[in-house]
Every structure is written in structure tokens, then in C-alpha cells.
Design an enzyme around this catalytic site. Structure first.
Site, PDB file in Angstrom:
ATOM      1  N   SER A  11      38.148  61.310  55.743  1.00  9.80           N
ATOM      2  CA  SER A  11      39.488  61.882  55.600  1.00  9.80           C
ATOM      3  C   SER A  11      39.788  62.991  56.601  1.00  9.80           C
ATOM      4  O   SER A  11      40.939  63.318  56.833  1.00  9.80           O
ATOM      5  CB  SER A  11      39.693  62.411  54.175  1.00  9.80           C
ATOM      6  OG  SER A  11      38.753  63.427  53.877  1.00  9.80           O
ATOM      7  N   SER A 131      23.311  64.952  60.645  1.00  9.85           N
ATOM      8  CA  SER A 131      22.608  66.183  60.295  1.00  9.85           C
ATOM      9  C   SER A 131      23.398  67.340  60.902  1.00  9.85           C
ATOM     10  O   SER A 131      24.603  67.456  60.710  1.00  9.85           O
ATOM     11  CB  SER A 131      21.170  66.133  60.818  1.00  9.85           C
ATOM     12  OG  SER A 131      20.481  67.334  60.558  1.00  9.85           O
ATOM     13  N   TYR A 145      22.529  75.144  52.687  1.00 12.19           N
ATOM     14  CA  TYR A 145      23.035  74.207  53.687  1.00 12.19           C
ATOM     15  C   TYR A 145      21.897  73.765  54.597  1.00 12.19           C
ATOM     16  O   TYR A 145      21.706  72.560  54.836  1.00 12.19           O
ATOM     17  CB  TYR A 145      24.151  74.855  54.513  1.00 12.19           C
ATOM     18  CG  TYR A 145      24.648  73.967  55.636  1.00 12.19           C
ATOM     19  CD1 TYR A 145      25.460  72.870  55.366  1.00 12.19           C
ATOM     20  CD2 TYR A 145      24.267  74.194  56.961  1.00 12.19           C
ATOM     21  CE1 TYR A 145      25.892  72.035  56.382  1.00 12.19           C
ATOM     22  CE2 TYR A 145      24.700  73.368  57.981  1.00 12.19           C
ATOM     23  CZ  TYR A 145      25.512  72.294  57.687  1.00 12.19           C
ATOM     24  OH  TYR A 145      25.926  71.464  58.705  1.00 12.19           O
ATOM     25  N   LYS A 149      20.106  70.000  55.272  1.00 11.60           N
ATOM     26  CA  LYS A 149      20.057  69.337  56.577  1.00 11.60           C
ATOM     27  C   LYS A 149      18.612  69.162  57.063  1.00 11.60           C
ATOM     28  O   LYS A 149      18.293  68.152  57.709  1.00 11.60           O
ATOM     29  CB  LYS A 149      20.890  70.114  57.597  1.00 11.60           C
ATOM     30  CG  LYS A 149      22.391  70.070  57.310  1.00 11.60           C
ATOM     31  CD  LYS A 149      22.917  68.639  57.230  1.00 11.60           C
ATOM     32  CE  LYS A 149      24.422  68.574  57.027  1.00 11.60           C
ATOM     33  NZ  LYS A 149      24.912  67.185  56.936  1.00 11.60           N
TER      34      LYS A 149
END
Length: 270
Positions: A11, A131, A145, A149
Site C-alpha cells: 500500500s 531486511s 526493530y 531484522k
């Protein structure tokens, strides 16, 4: 034969740019996202929007079933959808941390599980996991976060070895600064949870640094082109790095010790 692609998080940002770019280059693209209204414009560009909340098992299964029913297979899965909450580890609610891990790790893993039978059956597949440079280097206020990753990096490395014999490639994309609504949302969240805590001064410094990164951020098409390069390579690299500051940051991480790198990073936060 045209390849069937699912791009998650289609989106906005990298996902939207990738869906459009691949459709323009002869792929049959399904763009998955929660906000279908944000993908209305994709219909006229050759992309088929499909409802997908990567944190919902019901939605994940329904999305994959729809594509298999309509297209008969999935050739390429591009796991781009992500959550970028920032905030100190002490301040961030575990419920929010779990949600971030659900979106960035478990949602990715589950979609791979659902897509793999089709790929194995056809002895062909490309799994692209988005990533980040943040999967190799860390900044303060980004504990969860970075954890997500780093997890994607390890998951991809193990998966690559598991599926190679089935004709399936696993590619990791490590973007640097790229224009995205996620950075702004992550910064706003950080200031909400840590702006008035004992970590407030650090949060303000990180927020200021991210604002500088955003100013120089690359357009998402840069990463879309990198993804296309990876999925079209006969023998793709395990990792592709691109966008603002990515290669330089990884270079410094390679040549500096942990403490030297920490010092360099903290010197940029004022």
C-alpha cells in the site's frame, strides 16, 4: 510464462513501488496489504490488490489460498510488510514488541511456509525478504526493530540452505534510508513512549538524526530495481544493499570494533 508474484506491504513505500515496477515489467503481481483503499490506484497499473494482514493467521491463509486458486501457483514471494516501532527497551510495552516481532518475523515465516509447497511442486521459487541495514548495525532506541531484522537475516541464511535443492532461491534486501511512512510513524511512537522518560534526551537526539536521514532518503524505486535484479539473476547474491548510506554504514561496521562503532554512532546523536 509470466511469473506470479506476491508483494506484501504493497500500500505504500517500497512495497507499492515494487508491485508497480514488476507489473510494468511483465510480472503478474498481487499486492497485499491491510488497507485496500490505499491500493485502488494499483488496479489501473496491472496489480491485483488482495487483503492481507501479515499479523493474522486467517488473513495470511486466505491471501495465499486466493492466489493459488486464481493463478495456480506462487513463483515469487516478496516479504516487504514491516513494523518500525522505536523506543527504549525499558519503555516499550512488551505487547508492542510482540506485535513488531509478529509482523517482521513470524508473519514472514508463516507466509514462507504457506508459499513453499507450491514452489517445491514446481521446482522453482524466489523468496525475497526485506531486511534492513538495521539487520546488521544498530542504533539506540531500536532494540526490538533491530532484533526483528537480525532475526530475518538468520532465518534467511538457514532457509537458503534448506530449500536450495528444490530450485528455490532466498534473497535478502538490505535498504538504507528510503522514503517511507514507517520512519515518521516510528519516530512519533518513540517520542510518545520515551520522549518524557529518563531516555528523553536520547530519544530527541535519535529523532533529530532520523529527520536528517529522511531528508536524504532514496526513492523506493531504487529498492524496487534492486529486487528485480535479485529475482532475475540466474545465480542471485544472498544479499543486495542499496539506498542512502547503506554501503558506507556496512563498511564502517566491518572495519570497526564494536566499541569503535558504538562511539561513531553516538557521536552523530546530539
Amino acid at each position: 510464462m509470466e511469473k506470479i508474484v506476491l508483494v506484501t506491504g504493497a500500500s505504500t513505500g517500497i512495497g507499492k513501488a515494487t508491485a508497480i515496477y514488476l507489473a510494468q515489467n511483465g510480472y503478474k503481481v498481487y499486492g497485499g496489504a491491510r488497507r485496500l483503499e490505499k491500493m485502488e490506484d494499483l488496479k489501473g497499473l496491472g496489480v491485483k490488490p488482495v487483503c492481507l494482514d501479515v499479523s493474522s493467521e486467517e488473513s495470511r491463509v486466505a491471501c495465499i489460498d486466493q492466489i493459488l486458486r486464481e493463478a495456480g501457483r506462487i513463483d515469487i514471494l516478496i516479504n516487504n510488510a514491516g513494523s518500525g516501532y522505536y523506543g527504549s527497551l525499558e519503555d516499550m510495552p512488551i505487547a508492542d514488541a510482540k506485535y513488531q516481532m509478529e509482523v517482521n518475523v513470524f508473519g514472514v515465516a508463516r507466509l514462507i511456509q504457506l508459499a513453499l509447497p507450491s514452489m517445491r511442486k514446481n521446482h522453482f521459487g524466489k523468496i525475497v525478504n526485506i531486511s534492513s541495514v538495521g539487520g546488521k548495525v544498530t542504533l539506540p532506541m531500536g532494540s526490538w526493530y533491530h532484533a526483528s531484522k537480525f532475526a530475518i537475516e538468520g532465518l534467511s541464511d538457514a532457509l537458503r540452505k534448506e530449500v536450495k535443492s528444490f530450485g528455490i532461491d532466498v534473497v535478502v534486501i538490505e535498504p538504507g534510508g528510503t522514503k517511507s511512512e514507517m520512519t515518521g510513524l516510528g519516530g512519533a511512537y518513540m517520542m510518545a513512549v520515551s520522549g518524557n522518560s529518563p531516555y528523553g534526551a536520547l530519544a530527541k537526539g535519535v529523532d533529530k538524526m532520523y529527520a536528517g536521514i529522511a531528508k536524504d532518503a532514496a526513492e523506493p524505486i531504487v529498492i524496487a530495481k534492486l529486487i528485480k535484479k535479485g529475482i532475475e539473476a540466474k545465480n542471485p547474491k544472498t544479499r543486495y544493499v542499496g539506498a542512502s548510506g547503506a554501503k558506507l554504514m556496512l563498511f564502517f561496521r566491518k572495519i570497526l570494533s564494536d566499541k569503535q562503532f558504538d562511539k561513531m554512532v553516538m557521536s552523530q546523536i546530539k
